[in-house]
Enzyme design. Structure first.
Site, PDB file in Angstrom:
ATOM      1  N   ALA A  96       0.890  -0.947   0.199  1.00 36.97           N
ATOM      2  CA  ALA A  96       0.033  -0.061   0.036  1.00 36.97           C
ATOM      3  C   ALA A  96       0.669   1.499   0.157  1.00 36.97           C
ATOM      4  O   ALA A  96       1.682   1.353   0.560  1.00 36.97           O
ATOM      5  CB  ALA A  96      -0.940   0.046   1.149  1.00 36.97           C
ATOM      6  N   CYS A  97       0.670   2.207  -0.734  1.00 43.46           N
ATOM      7  CA  CYS A  97       1.239   3.473  -1.069  1.00 43.46           C
ATOM      8  C   CYS A  97       0.420   4.503  -0.898  1.00 43.46           C
ATOM      9  O   CYS A  97      -0.703   4.444  -0.972  1.00 43.46           O
ATOM     10  CB  CYS A  97       2.076   3.614  -2.167  1.00 43.46           C
ATOM     11  SG  CYS A  97       0.947   3.601  -3.668  1.00 43.46           S
ATOM     12  N   PRO A  98       0.759   6.020  -0.607  1.00 44.05           N
ATOM     13  CA  PRO A  98      -0.004   7.072  -0.380  1.00 44.05           C
ATOM     14  C   PRO A  98      -1.092   7.123  -1.184  1.00 44.05           C
ATOM     15  O   PRO A  98      -2.264   7.195  -1.136  1.00 44.05           O
ATOM     16  CB  PRO A  98       0.808   8.103  -0.084  1.00 44.05           C
ATOM     17  CG  PRO A  98       1.999   7.526   0.307  1.00 44.05           C
ATOM     18  CD  PRO A  98       2.142   6.199  -0.358  1.00 44.05           C
TER      19      PRO A  98
ATOM     20  N   THR B 188       2.200   0.612  -5.281  1.00 47.61           N
ATOM     21  CA  THR B 188       1.575  -0.453  -4.576  1.00 47.61           C
ATOM     22  C   THR B 188       1.728  -1.685  -5.531  1.00 47.61           C
ATOM     23  O   THR B 188       1.840  -2.957  -4.984  1.00 47.61           O
ATOM     24  CB  THR B 188      -0.097  -0.124  -4.390  1.00 47.61           C
ATOM     25  OG1 THR B 188      -0.193   0.819  -3.605  1.00 47.61           O
ATOM     26  CG2 THR B 188      -0.776  -1.219  -3.885  1.00 47.61           C
TER      27      THR B 188
END
Length: 104
Positions: free
Chosen positions: A8-10, A16
């Site tokens: 998960a990335c921002p 991701t």
């Protein structure tokens, strides 16, 4: 070994999916079975099931944002790292979780 992972990335897009692919490819290359749940702009995909958790040897949380439903991993051997770590340092990520599992 069998590992369940979260990527998960921002923004929930590029990193991701790049991390998910790296975890899958490197994990299999190292002889492991891998399941990666992505938590991104499309929501959660490839969701880790109760059956996955029951047979998992460890958990890799590659995330730069809060992981949804993180409590489901309570009591499990867990490695937390940045979403970029599996992309840039994938072997080191797996070496660390393998060592944690071996040490029990």
């Amino acid at each position: 070994m069998y590992f369940v992972c979260i990527a998960a990335c921002p923004t929930g897009v590029a990193h991701t999916y790049m991390a998910a692919e790296s975890l899958e490819v490197l994990g299999k290359k190292r002889g492991h079975e891998i399941k990666v749940e992505t938590q991104g702009s499309l929501g959660a995909e490839n969701i880790i099931t109760a059956e996955d958790l029951a047979r998992a040897d460890g958990v890799i949380l590659a995330a730069d944002v809060a992981v949804n439903n993180k409590e489901r991993f309570d009591g499990m051997i867990t490695l937390e790292c940045s979403v970029s770590d599996p992309i840039k340092h994938g072997d080191a990520v797996f070496e660390a979780i393998e060592q944690e599992v071996a040490n029990g």
